[in-house]
Write a protein that holds these residues in place. Sequence first.
Motif, PDB file in Angstrom:
ATOM      1  N   GLU A   1      40.947 -23.202  -9.645  1.00 20.40           N
ATOM      2  CA  GLU A   1      39.935 -22.586  -8.775  1.00 20.40           C
ATOM      3  C   GLU A   1      40.013 -21.063  -8.868  1.00 20.40           C
ATOM      4  N   ILE A   2      41.222 -20.585  -9.160  1.00 18.57           N
ATOM      5  CA  ILE A   2      41.410 -19.133  -9.257  1.00 18.57           C
ATOM      6  C   ILE A   2      40.966 -18.629 -10.630  1.00 18.57           C
ATOM      7  N   THR A   3      41.398 -19.308 -11.668  1.00 23.08           N
ATOM      8  CA  THR A   3      41.060 -18.875 -13.022  1.00 23.08           C
ATOM      9  C   THR A   3      40.970 -20.071 -13.959  1.00 23.08           C
ATOM     10  N   LYS A   4      40.081 -19.956 -14.953  1.00 27.87           N
ATOM     11  CA  LYS A   4      39.888 -21.068 -15.892  1.00 27.87           C
ATOM     12  C   LYS A   4      41.113 -21.247 -16.785  1.00 27.87           C
ATOM     13  N   ASP A   5      41.789 -20.132 -17.028  1.00 26.59           N
ATOM     14  CA  ASP A   5      42.870 -20.152 -17.998  1.00 26.59           C
ATOM     15  C   ASP A   5      44.138 -19.540 -17.397  1.00 26.59           C
ATOM     16  N   PRO A   6      44.814 -20.283 -16.498  1.00 25.07           N
ATOM     17  CA  PRO A   6      45.957 -19.680 -15.794  1.00 25.07           C
ATOM     18  C   PRO A   6      47.100 -19.346 -16.761  1.00 25.07           C
ATOM     19  N   PRO A   7      47.734 -18.190 -16.574  1.00 25.73           N
ATOM     20  CA  PRO A   7      48.865 -17.840 -17.447  1.00 25.73           C
ATOM     21  C   PRO A   7      49.989 -18.865 -17.287  1.00 25.73           C
ATOM     22  N   SER A   8      50.580 -19.261 -18.403  1.00 23.42           N
ATOM     23  CA  SER A   8      51.503 -20.393 -18.336  1.00 23.42           C
ATOM     24  C   SER A   8      52.781 -20.070 -17.554  1.00 23.42           C
ATOM     25  N   ARG A   9      53.213 -18.809 -17.576  1.00 23.44           N
ATOM     26  CA  ARG A   9      54.415 -18.493 -16.796  1.00 23.44           C
ATOM     27  C   ARG A   9      54.165 -18.730 -15.309  1.00 23.44           C
ATOM     28  N   GLU A  10      53.009 -18.280 -14.833  1.00 26.66           N
ATOM     29  CA  GLU A  10      52.701 -18.443 -13.408  1.00 26.66           C
ATOM     30  C   GLU A  10      52.430 -19.898 -13.073  1.00 26.66           C
ATOM     31  N   MET A  11      51.912 -20.618 -14.046  1.00 25.17           N
ATOM     32  CA  MET A  11      51.681 -22.050 -13.847  1.00 25.17           C
ATOM     33  C   MET A  11      53.017 -22.745 -13.563  1.00 25.17           C
ATOM     34  N   ASP A  12      54.030 -22.380 -14.318  1.00 24.90           N
ATOM     35  CA  ASP A  12      55.351 -22.985 -14.109  1.00 24.90           C
ATOM     36  C   ASP A  12      55.923 -22.608 -12.749  1.00 24.90           C
ATOM     37  N   MET A  13      55.719 -21.354 -12.385  1.00 25.78           N
ATOM     38  CA  MET A  13      56.182 -20.894 -11.067  1.00 25.78           C
ATOM     39  C   MET A  13      55.530 -21.752  -9.978  1.00 25.78           C
ATOM     40  N   LEU A  14      54.249 -22.004 -10.174  1.00 26.29           N
ATOM     41  CA  LEU A  14      53.488 -22.780  -9.186  1.00 26.29           C
ATOM     42  C   LEU A  14      53.928 -24.254  -9.181  1.00 26.29           C
ATOM     43  N   LEU A  15      53.935 -24.868 -10.362  1.00 26.37           N
ATOM     44  CA  LEU A  15      54.189 -26.317 -10.419  1.00 26.37           C
ATOM     45  C   LEU A  15      55.601 -26.676  -9.970  1.00 26.37           C
ATOM     46  N   SER A  16      56.545 -25.781 -10.215  1.00 26.00           N
ATOM     47  CA  SER A  16      57.929 -26.112  -9.850  1.00 26.00           C
ATOM     48  C   SER A  16      58.098 -26.235  -8.341  1.00 26.00           C
ATOM     49  N   THR A  17      57.142 -25.672  -7.581  1.00 28.73           N
ATOM     50  CA  THR A  17      57.271 -25.763  -6.119  1.00 28.73           C
ATOM     51  C   THR A  17      57.119 -27.201  -5.636  1.00 28.73           C
ATOM     52  N   GLY A  18      56.361 -28.006  -6.369  1.00 29.35           N
ATOM     53  CA  GLY A  18      56.139 -29.405  -5.965  1.00 29.35           C
ATOM     54  C   GLY A  18      57.461 -30.144  -5.843  1.00 29.35           C
ATOM     55  N   GLU A  19      58.310 -29.999  -6.836  1.00 29.94           N
ATOM     56  CA  GLU A  19      59.600 -30.687  -6.838  1.00 29.94           C
ATOM     57  C   GLU A  19      60.546 -30.075  -5.798  1.00 29.94           C
ATOM     58  N   GLN A  20      60.348 -28.774  -5.554  1.00 25.83           N
ATOM     59  CA  GLN A  20      61.241 -28.115  -4.590  1.00 25.83           C
ATOM     60  C   GLN A  20      61.028 -28.675  -3.177  1.00 25.83           C
ATOM     61  N   VAL A  21      59.782 -28.987  -2.873  1.00 27.36           N
ATOM     62  CA  VAL A  21      59.479 -29.606  -1.577  1.00 27.36           C
ATOM     63  C   VAL A  21      60.216 -30.945  -1.476  1.00 27.36           C
ATOM     64  N   SER A  22      60.118 -31.757  -2.531  1.00 27.72           N
ATOM     65  CA  SER A  22      60.705 -33.096  -2.480  1.00 27.72           C
ATOM     66  C   SER A  22      62.223 -33.079  -2.356  1.00 27.72           C
ATOM     67  N   VAL A  23      62.884 -32.193  -3.119  1.00 26.28           N
ATOM     68  CA  VAL A  23      64.356 -32.217  -3.045  1.00 26.28           C
ATOM     69  C   VAL A  23      64.854 -31.827  -1.654  1.00 26.28           C
ATOM     70  N   ALA A  24      64.171 -30.846  -1.056  1.00 18.69           N
ATOM     71  CA  ALA A  24      64.607 -30.413   0.277  1.00 18.69           C
ATOM     72  C   ALA A  24      64.446 -31.553   1.277  1.00 18.69           C
ATOM     73  N   LEU A  25      63.287 -32.215   1.231  1.00 20.02           N
ATOM     74  CA  LEU A  25      63.040 -33.307   2.179  1.00 20.02           C
ATOM     75  C   LEU A  25      64.013 -34.466   1.935  1.00 20.02           C
ATOM     76  N   MET A  26      64.304 -34.718   0.664  1.00 24.72           N
ATOM     77  CA  MET A  26      65.220 -35.818   0.354  1.00 24.72           C
ATOM     78  C   MET A  26      66.622 -35.513   0.876  1.00 24.72           C
ATOM     79  N   ALA A  27      67.054 -34.268   0.725  1.00 29.07           N
ATOM     80  CA  ALA A  27      68.389 -33.900   1.230  1.00 29.07           C
ATOM     81  C   ALA A  27      68.432 -34.059   2.758  1.00 29.07           C
ATOM     82  N   MET A  28      67.341 -33.661   3.412  1.00 30.14           N
ATOM     83  CA  MET A  28      67.285 -33.836   4.875  1.00 30.14           C
ATOM     84  C   MET A  28      67.373 -35.308   5.231  1.00 30.14           C
ATOM     85  N   ALA A  29      66.666 -36.142   4.459  1.00 26.91           N
ATOM     86  CA  ALA A  29      66.646 -37.576   4.741  1.00 26.91           C
ATOM     87  C   ALA A  29      68.055 -38.156   4.641  1.00 26.91           C
ATOM     88  N   ILE A  30      68.759 -37.779   3.594  1.00 19.18           N
ATOM     89  CA  ILE A  30      70.110 -38.315   3.413  1.00 19.18           C
ATOM     90  C   ILE A  30      71.045 -37.830   4.511  1.00 19.18           C
TER      91      ILE A  30
END
Length: 592
Positions: A56-85
Amino acid sequence: MSVIVQKFGGTSVADSKKILAAARKAIRAYNEGHQVVMVVSAMGKNTDKLIALAKEITKDPPSREMDMLLSTGEQVSVALMAMAIQQFGYKAVSMTGAQIGIKTDDAHTKARIKSISTDRMRAALDDGNIVIAAGFQGVDDDFNITTLGRGGSDTTAVALAAVLNAESCEIYTDVDGVYTTDPRIVPEARRVKQISYDEMLEMASLGAGVMHSRSIEFAKNFNVPVHVRASYSDEPGTMIVSAPESESRAVCGAAIVKDEVRLTVRGVPDRPGSAQMIFQAIAARRIVMDMIVQNIGTEGKAEISFTIPKIELSATLKALEEVKRGSNEAYETLSYDDHLSKISIVGHGMVHQVGVAEKMFLALGEKNINIQMISTSTIKISVLVDQDVAQEALRTIHAAFELEKVPEDMAQELRLAETTDEQKIHMIHRLQQLEELLIDKVELDENQARITLPEVPNTPGMSAKIFRRIMEENVVVDMIVQSQGEGLQTKLSFTVPCESVEKAYHVASCVAREFQIPEPKMSPAVAKISLSGTGMRSHTTVASRMLKRLAEAQINIEMINTSEVCFSVVVAAEKGKEAMAILQEEFKHSLE
Ligand code: ADP
Ligand code: ASP
Ligand code: MG
């Protein structure tokens, strides 16, 4: 103490209830006396949502920033999983890729793992923690966050299992195992009890999205038993191990890539290095090319066709435009067809059985499904068909090989190949980088001949008719390549053992006369050089390196085929030994 790695995919951590259920599974394994490492993906469709947001921001997102963005998805899950345990009263620590010590190269959005340092994980495990690792991510040498490519959490999980010398790696997902084909498309598909590393590598690379194909490279290289099972039950699923489920079956499964594009580059100067420039530009972007066909066309100009997944289309077009900008003569025209799907069958047993390709072509012919391109390799056969008939094609092939039936000689007991610690240490030493290319052998087969039918009508059932005749004469066909020519004709080439070339030629001539098409051409002796190893296709530069070296030596490649475990080229008989020596030299660092 034994280590178990458990990976939970997106749907298996899609909401808090599922996260709690996953946490219970890990705690159970911990209470059974194992050290447990969990690898988790982003919740539900979170990665897709993040990608959509970037677009939505840009048709061709720079790949470095894409990685910065996508890695947040997993970061949410690990934190919640640690809380669950922790709320269940157990110790847990969440870690990002960087914290685990996963070092990758700097190919953003498609990074490969170079090394993993286990110290921090070991210390946390020895301290009684369940370690929760973010899947799919690492860092490069400059501490930029990188990701491993869509579906890459599987690769994180198996890689961690490999370096931690884990007892097993459990992949919890939304299906209860690996099926003979995608059960969402073919409800009759059967869950297999076990599947070999090589078969799973091919299946995954040819579209079976249940596993990231690179995870199987790790599993094979380090002999990690992988257990694919449902996160919603406790039933056993499918074991991915070194041995196949059945020794007698030719085909173990079928796969589909719904969106596959065929590109054709015409007017490539027929001189050393021209085609290679094109392949190199694409390989450098880590785009996996498949079904490659080169034809020497008119006036000494060559034509190259190959297929790529549709998501790579714009990057591929960019690469080709760049080649053209660099040298206007690199090629004349470029066209593509993006309304195609690739259907493949896979199986160890194909190596020994005749008539497998014919059966596939015949089944499609009977349903009036036209085959637009064919490419075979040692343990797989792929065809391109129109997207509108692709699902029907998959169902047809699944039924033709009776994949829904349990094989009579199904392996009853799971025998795991023992790997000693020394062997694992040897493997780690052999690999300077964990995801490096490994080639087991380079082989020369000088007992091959080639037949080419230059103009075959592009109509349903043609290939089936031709191969049925050839099979009736008991001629074993090895490589088959069929490509789209200009207009309504296709060109069909295949190799046979030298001793049956006369017979095969005779049959091909009869077929040609019957269908009133031009006479076949015969090369009574050709040489086939095959490289076998692991991850040959996912290491995208293998093809371009081969082509470059052979072109430099003025060796023309008459046929080529690719797969994850084997890569073959056919050259003129008198060039066989030279080509073999060149390739051995080129890949000596990947050979043991
Ligand atoms: P996860 O989010 O757990 O990683 P994926 O969506 O990546 O799960 O993979 C599971 C999906 O893979 C299944 O829902 C199924 O539709 C698909 N799939 C494709 N081919 C196969 C196959 N041969 N066997 C099982 N599942 C398959
Ligand atoms: N979250 C990433 C993806 O959706 C990695 C994964 O799930 O394996 O591709
Ligand atoms: Mg997945």
